[in-house]
Scaffold this motif. Sequence first.
Motif, PDB file in Angstrom:
ATOM      1  N   GLU A 229       0.829  -1.206   0.000  1.00  0.00           N
ATOM      2  CA  GLU A 229       0.000   0.000   0.000  1.00  0.00           C
ATOM      3  C   GLU A 229       0.865   1.258   0.000  1.00  0.00           C
ATOM      4  OE1 GLU A 229      -2.606  -0.751   3.364  1.00  0.00           O
ATOM      5  OE2 GLU A 229      -4.262  -1.190   1.981  1.00  0.00           O
ATOM      6  N   ALA A 230       1.967   1.223   0.759  1.00  0.00           N
ATOM      7  CA  ALA A 230       2.893   2.368   0.786  1.00  0.00           C
ATOM      8  C   ALA A 230       3.508   2.572  -0.596  1.00  0.00           C
ATOM      9  CB  ALA A 230       3.979   2.140   1.836  1.00  0.00           C
ATOM     10  N   SER A 231       3.814   1.464  -1.282  1.00  0.00           N
ATOM     11  CA  SER A 231       4.394   1.544  -2.630  1.00  0.00           C
ATOM     12  C   SER A 231       3.405   2.156  -3.618  1.00  0.00           C
ATOM     13  CB  SER A 231       4.807   0.149  -3.117  1.00  0.00           C
ATOM     14  OG  SER A 231       5.770  -0.416  -2.270  1.00  0.00           O
ATOM     15  N   LEU A 232       2.118   1.817  -3.463  1.00  0.00           N
ATOM     16  CA  LEU A 232       1.094   2.374  -4.352  1.00  0.00           C
ATOM     17  C   LEU A 232       1.006   3.897  -4.217  1.00  0.00           C
ATOM     18  CD1 LEU A 232      -1.894  -0.146  -3.989  1.00  0.00           C
ATOM     19  CD2 LEU A 232      -0.485   0.217  -6.020  1.00  0.00           C
ATOM     20  N   LYS A 233       1.206   4.392  -2.995  1.00  0.00           N
ATOM     21  CA  LYS A 233       1.072   5.837  -2.740  1.00  0.00           C
ATOM     22  C   LYS A 233       2.199   6.645  -3.380  1.00  0.00           C
ATOM     23  CE  LYS A 233      -1.548   5.202   1.509  1.00  0.00           C
ATOM     24  NZ  LYS A 233      -1.510   5.141   2.972  1.00  0.00           N
ATOM     25  N   ILE A 234       3.352   6.030  -3.568  1.00  0.00           N
ATOM     26  CA  ILE A 234       4.486   6.792  -4.103  1.00  0.00           C
ATOM     27  C   ILE A 234       4.851   6.402  -5.542  1.00  0.00           C
ATOM     28  CG2 ILE A 234       5.487   7.232  -1.820  1.00  0.00           C
ATOM     29  CD1 ILE A 234       7.501   4.967  -2.429  1.00  0.00           C
ATOM     30  N   ASN A 235       4.263   5.307  -6.040  1.00  0.00           N
ATOM     31  CA  ASN A 235       4.600   4.833  -7.384  1.00  0.00           C
ATOM     32  C   ASN A 235       3.372   4.941  -8.286  1.00  0.00           C
ATOM     33  OD1 ASN A 235       5.181   3.261  -9.698  1.00  0.00           O
ATOM     34  ND2 ASN A 235       6.668   2.022  -8.555  1.00  0.00           N
ATOM     35  N   ASN A 236       3.340   6.016  -9.067  1.00  0.00           N
ATOM     36  CA  ASN A 236       2.175   6.267  -9.926  1.00  0.00           C
ATOM     37  C   ASN A 236       1.981   5.179 -10.980  1.00  0.00           C
ATOM     38  OD1 ASN A 236       1.549   8.630  -8.601  1.00  0.00           O
ATOM     39  ND2 ASN A 236       2.730   9.919  -9.997  1.00  0.00           N
ATOM     40  N   ASN A 237       3.085   4.666 -11.531  1.00  0.00           N
ATOM     41  CA  ASN A 237       2.987   3.625 -12.556  1.00  0.00           C
ATOM     42  C   ASN A 237       2.367   2.348 -11.987  1.00  0.00           C
ATOM     43  OD1 ASN A 237       4.021   5.114 -14.651  1.00  0.00           O
ATOM     44  ND2 ASN A 237       6.131   4.436 -14.359  1.00  0.00           N
ATOM     45  N   LEU A 238       2.778   1.980 -10.771  1.00  0.00           N
ATOM     46  CA  LEU A 238       2.228   0.790 -10.122  1.00  0.00           C
ATOM     47  C   LEU A 238       0.733   0.964  -9.875  1.00  0.00           C
ATOM     48  CD1 LEU A 238       2.712  -1.999  -8.804  1.00  0.00           C
ATOM     49  CD2 LEU A 238       3.267  -0.793  -6.680  1.00  0.00           C
ATOM     50  N   SER A 239       0.349   2.151  -9.403  1.00  0.00           N
ATOM     51  CA  SER A 239      -1.074   2.430  -9.150  1.00  0.00           C
ATOM     52  C   SER A 239      -1.883   2.348 -10.438  1.00  0.00           C
ATOM     53  CB  SER A 239      -1.244   3.827  -8.535  1.00  0.00           C
ATOM     54  OG  SER A 239      -0.590   3.899  -7.303  1.00  0.00           O
ATOM     55  N   TYR A 240      -1.322   2.885 -11.520  1.00  0.00           N
ATOM     56  CA  TYR A 240      -2.011   2.870 -12.809  1.00  0.00           C
ATOM     57  C   TYR A 240      -2.176   1.440 -13.320  1.00  0.00           C
ATOM     58  CZ  TYR A 240      -2.930   3.544 -17.779  1.00  0.00           C
ATOM     59  OH  TYR A 240      -3.477   3.481 -19.033  1.00  0.00           O
TER      60      TYR A 240
ATOM     61  N   LEU B  51      -2.243  -1.302 -11.596  1.00  0.00           N
ATOM     62  CA  LEU B  51      -3.214  -2.017 -10.765  1.00  0.00           C
ATOM     63  C   LEU B  51      -4.639  -1.600 -11.130  1.00  0.00           C
ATOM     64  CD1 LEU B  51      -3.360  -4.113  -8.461  1.00  0.00           C
ATOM     65  CD2 LEU B  51      -3.485  -2.207  -6.861  1.00  0.00           C
ATOM     66  N   MET B  52      -4.838  -0.307 -11.397  1.00  0.00           N
ATOM     67  CA  MET B  52      -6.152   0.176 -11.801  1.00  0.00           C
ATOM     68  C   MET B  52      -6.591  -0.477 -13.113  1.00  0.00           C
ATOM     69  SD  MET B  52      -7.382   4.076 -12.593  1.00  0.00           S
ATOM     70  CE  MET B  52      -6.552   4.119 -14.182  1.00  0.00           C
ATOM     71  N   MET B  53      -5.660  -0.589 -14.060  1.00  0.00           N
ATOM     72  CA  MET B  53      -5.973  -1.237 -15.337  1.00  0.00           C
ATOM     73  C   MET B  53      -6.301  -2.723 -15.138  1.00  0.00           C
ATOM     74  SD  MET B  53      -5.942   1.180 -17.463  1.00  0.00           S
ATOM     75  CE  MET B  53      -6.045   0.318 -19.031  1.00  0.00           C
ATOM     76  N   LEU B  54      -5.588  -3.365 -14.213  1.00  0.00           N
ATOM     77  CA  LEU B  54      -5.847  -4.774 -13.912  1.00  0.00           C
ATOM     78  C   LEU B  54      -7.241  -4.956 -13.325  1.00  0.00           C
ATOM     79  CD1 LEU B  54      -4.752  -7.720 -13.686  1.00  0.00           C
ATOM     80  CD2 LEU B  54      -3.947  -7.110 -11.411  1.00  0.00           C
ATOM     81  N   PHE B  55      -7.624  -4.063 -12.409  1.00  0.00           N
ATOM     82  CA  PHE B  55      -8.967  -4.126 -11.820  1.00  0.00           C
ATOM     83  C   PHE B  55     -10.038  -3.954 -12.896  1.00  0.00           C
ATOM     84  CE2 PHE B  55      -7.330  -3.105  -7.421  1.00  0.00           C
ATOM     85  CZ  PHE B  55      -7.880  -4.225  -6.825  1.00  0.00           C
ATOM     86  N   ALA B  56      -9.809  -3.024 -13.819  1.00  0.00           N
ATOM     87  CA  ALA B  56     -10.781  -2.775 -14.891  1.00  0.00           C
ATOM     88  C   ALA B  56     -10.924  -4.007 -15.785  1.00  0.00           C
ATOM     89  CB  ALA B  56     -10.343  -1.566 -15.721  1.00  0.00           C
ATOM     90  N   GLU B  57      -9.785  -4.637 -16.096  1.00  0.00           N
ATOM     91  CA  GLU B  57      -9.796  -5.836 -16.947  1.00  0.00           C
ATOM     92  C   GLU B  57     -10.513  -6.993 -16.242  1.00  0.00           C
ATOM     93  OE1 GLU B  57      -6.450  -8.879 -18.630  1.00  0.00           O
ATOM     94  OE2 GLU B  57      -5.979  -6.748 -18.774  1.00  0.00           O
ATOM     95  N   GLU B  58     -10.230  -7.148 -14.949  1.00  0.00           N
ATOM     96  CA  GLU B  58     -10.864  -8.246 -14.198  1.00  0.00           C
ATOM     97  C   GLU B  58     -12.361  -8.017 -14.026  1.00  0.00           C
ATOM     98  OE1 GLU B  58      -8.929  -9.306 -10.583  1.00  0.00           O
ATOM     99  OE2 GLU B  58      -7.327 -10.323 -11.654  1.00  0.00           O
TER     100      GLU B  58
END
Length: 201
Positions: free
Chosen positions: A87-98, A100-107
Amino acid sequence: MHKQNLKFKKGEVIFSEGQPVTGIYFVYSGTAKVHKKWGEDKELIIRFASDGAIFGHRGLGSKLIYAVSATAIEPVVVCFVDIKFFEASLKINNNLSYELMMLFAEELDLSEGKMRDLAHMSAKGRVAQALLSLEEQFGKDAEGNINLELSRHDLAAFAASTYETLFRVIADLTRDNIVMVTGKRLRINNRQQMAALTTDS
């Protein structure tokens, strides 16, 4: 330790639906089924997580409870990442957050498609769809079989079918020479006829 490598034997549960989230998993090798309870004593396999796949992320959110279970269907090696570090990594890594968001949309798209298939597709169509998607994900072995050894119970759970219905459909497909069965391995002989079955209501 923010991350660690874990090994699971065939049939071993990696995490269970309803458990508190402890972390996220990435598959190094092997295959696990991601599944959910369906009625009293049935399960629905949502997808198969193989090399490079992420799972356990469905537990992210305010409740931090795993919404699905994951079980190894062959020996699996995973990288486990602690939830607080992730969760800490998601807050500072925009690419990782993006990503993951794309993965959620696909799923979400896949889940909605599966629910639509459950409502409108025939049992034969659901089995055909399951076999086509397995071949697409895992490819073919040297003999042309789908490159994943899967129990009939797991195949039924992936096709949202009962074991008895699956057995009957596979027998029909074999008789019509659309598929060939060798032990636990299945080969699609005629992709065009198989795909046509998925459009039947």
